[in-house]
Design an enzyme around this catalytic site. Structure first.
Site, mmCIF file in Angstrom:
data_model
loop_
_atom_site.group_PDB
_atom_site.id
_atom_site.type_symbol
_atom_site.label_atom_id
_atom_site.label_comp_id
_atom_site.label_asym_id
_atom_site.label_seq_id
_atom_site.Cartn_x
_atom_site.Cartn_y
_atom_site.Cartn_z
ATOM 1 N N HIS A 142 1.587 40.840 32.665
ATOM 2 C CA HIS A 142 0.611 41.818 33.136
ATOM 3 C C HIS A 142 -0.898 41.173 33.233
ATOM 4 O O HIS A 142 -1.393 40.923 34.307
ATOM 5 C CB HIS A 142 0.557 43.055 32.679
ATOM 6 C CG HIS A 142 1.865 43.879 32.442
ATOM 7 N ND1 HIS A 142 2.353 44.515 33.265
ATOM 8 C CD2 HIS A 142 2.517 43.850 31.285
ATOM 9 C CE1 HIS A 142 3.635 45.057 32.972
ATOM 10 N NE2 HIS A 142 3.784 44.713 31.873
HETATM 11 O O1 RIB Z 1 0.807 48.002 30.945
HETATM 12 C C1 RIB Z 1 0.495 46.906 30.725
HETATM 13 C C2 RIB Z 1 -0.728 46.719 29.920
HETATM 14 O O2 RIB Z 1 -0.747 47.436 28.793
HETATM 15 C C3 RIB Z 1 -1.127 45.125 29.552
HETATM 16 O O3 RIB Z 1 -2.421 45.199 29.455
HETATM 17 C C4 RIB Z 1 -0.403 45.184 28.065
HETATM 18 O O4 RIB Z 1 -1.302 44.074 27.255
HETATM 19 C C5 RIB Z 1 -0.846 46.323 27.729
HETATM 20 O O5 RIB Z 1 -2.286 46.441 27.220
#
Ligand code: RIB
Ligand code: CA
Length: 341
Positions: A270
């Site tokens: 992500h």
């Molecule tokens: O949903 C994914 C996000 O939430 C990313 O930033 C992961 O590191 C968590 O913080």
């Protein structure tokens, strides 16, 4: 037929550049960047990618927030990433230990007790910078040239929300805010409706949205299309350096839960997708839309409602990134990790 396919290709290129034209031009210039983060496996990959890209990204500081794990661990993990990137001149400021309103929530079930799966964590040599991240944001953004600093938000948006609440005028120093967060077409990852960063502090995300800063969201809609694969992890492992080994070990562990839960052939990275957007926006497509955040108690808590088709005829308030070139992302990540030890 060849002529027609060439023309189609050209037209697609023209359309893509028109959607991201401004961003693509911006992507070419060097940005002053603050990374606000809750490391976190994918946060660490994002930090390594950013710190390995000094030509495009002048990382002024890393500010940490509680999120995936408690603040003391996210701050240590940010210092570890800084050490692994050989960039110990970049200060790390610790920020908010908890969300604005809701009870704290963590994701140690995904990122492990230490917030960093697949590798051995330890106390890095260099410590935190003196002072709180919120004060750093207020001081730095207040003194910055107009609209000169980009902020990458890779966790709950608590730090920036606190800074904006205390000193609303700091928006003058912000070029744009790029958020990893939200979900619409994809559905949520912490509830069916909500993505973790928004669910962890929707009130903070609302403060940032209401501030009127130029805002880009990199939601699950796109990060769930940029997935690891055996071949992509192999290309990273083939770097034969510590950075490649660490990222391979982290991702191999990190993606297991998503692959099992969603029945996917690989897992998302992500937060690194935000840095890739800053480095090569042409890898992505999206559109400016109206988005709303639900912070009411109930099944929709933390949901981002993206009005992709303009049904509500409300003002566009975010650039919503909805698709990306997965192989292009992993090729970029691999090339930049190759620069590190
Ligand atoms: O949903 C994914 C996000 O939430 C990313 O930033 C992961 O590191 C968590 O913080
Ligand atoms: Ca994160």
């Amino acid at each position: 037929m060849k002529g027609i396919s060439l023309l189609n290709g050209l037209l697609r290129g023209v359309v893509l550049m028109s959607v991201l034209g401004a961003a693509a031009v911006q992507g070419a210039e060097r940005r002053d960047l603050i990374i606000d983060t809750d490391p976190g496996a994918d946060d660490v990959v994002a930090l390594l990618l950013a710190l390995a890209s000094p030509e495009e990204l002048n990382v002024l500081a890393i500010t940490t927030v509680a999120g995936n794990v408690r603040l003391d661990k996210t701050s240590r993990n940010a210092r570890l990433a800084r050490e692994w990137a050989g960039r110990e001149e970049v200060p790390v400021y610790a920020g908010a230990p908890r969300p604005l309103v809701r009870t704290p929530i963590y994701a140690d079930n995904v990122h492990g007790q230490e917030g960093l799966p697949g590798v051995t964590v330890y106390e890095p040599a260099k410590g935190l910078a003196q002072g709180n991240a919120v004060d750093y944001l207020i001081r730095t953004l207040s003194q910055a040239p107009a609209h000169s600093i980009t902020i990458a938000m890779l966790g709950p948006q608590t730090n920036l929300a606190l800074a904006l609440t205390q000193a609303p005028e700091i928006t003058r120093g912000i070029k744009e805010v790029v958020v990893m967060g939200g979900a619409h077409f994809n559905g949520g990852n912490i509830t069916p409706a909500a993505e973790f960063n928004l669910f962890a502090d929707p009130h903070a995300a609302q403060v940032v949205l209401d501030s009127g800063v130029r805002l880009t969201y990199v939601p699950l809609d796109v990060t769930h299309k940029i997935l690891t694969s055996e071949a992509r992890l192999a290309q990273i492992a083939a770097l034969d350096n510590q950075a490649g080994k660490r990222v391979g070990d982290i991702l191999n562990e990190y993606v297991k839960l998503d692959m099992a839960h969603y029945g996917l052939p690989g897992g998302p990275v992500h937060d690194a997708s935000v840095i890739a957007w800053l480095l090569q926006p042409e890898l992505f497509t999206g559109r400016r839309i109206h988005m709303a955040i639900d912070s009411r108690e109930g099944i929709g808590f933390g949901q981002t409602v993206a009005d992709w088709y303009g049904t509500l005829k409300q003002p566009e308030n975010v650039l919503w990134v909805e698709n990306g070139d997965a192989q292009g992302f992993f090729d970029l990540l691999t090339r930049r990790l190759a620069r590190l030890k």
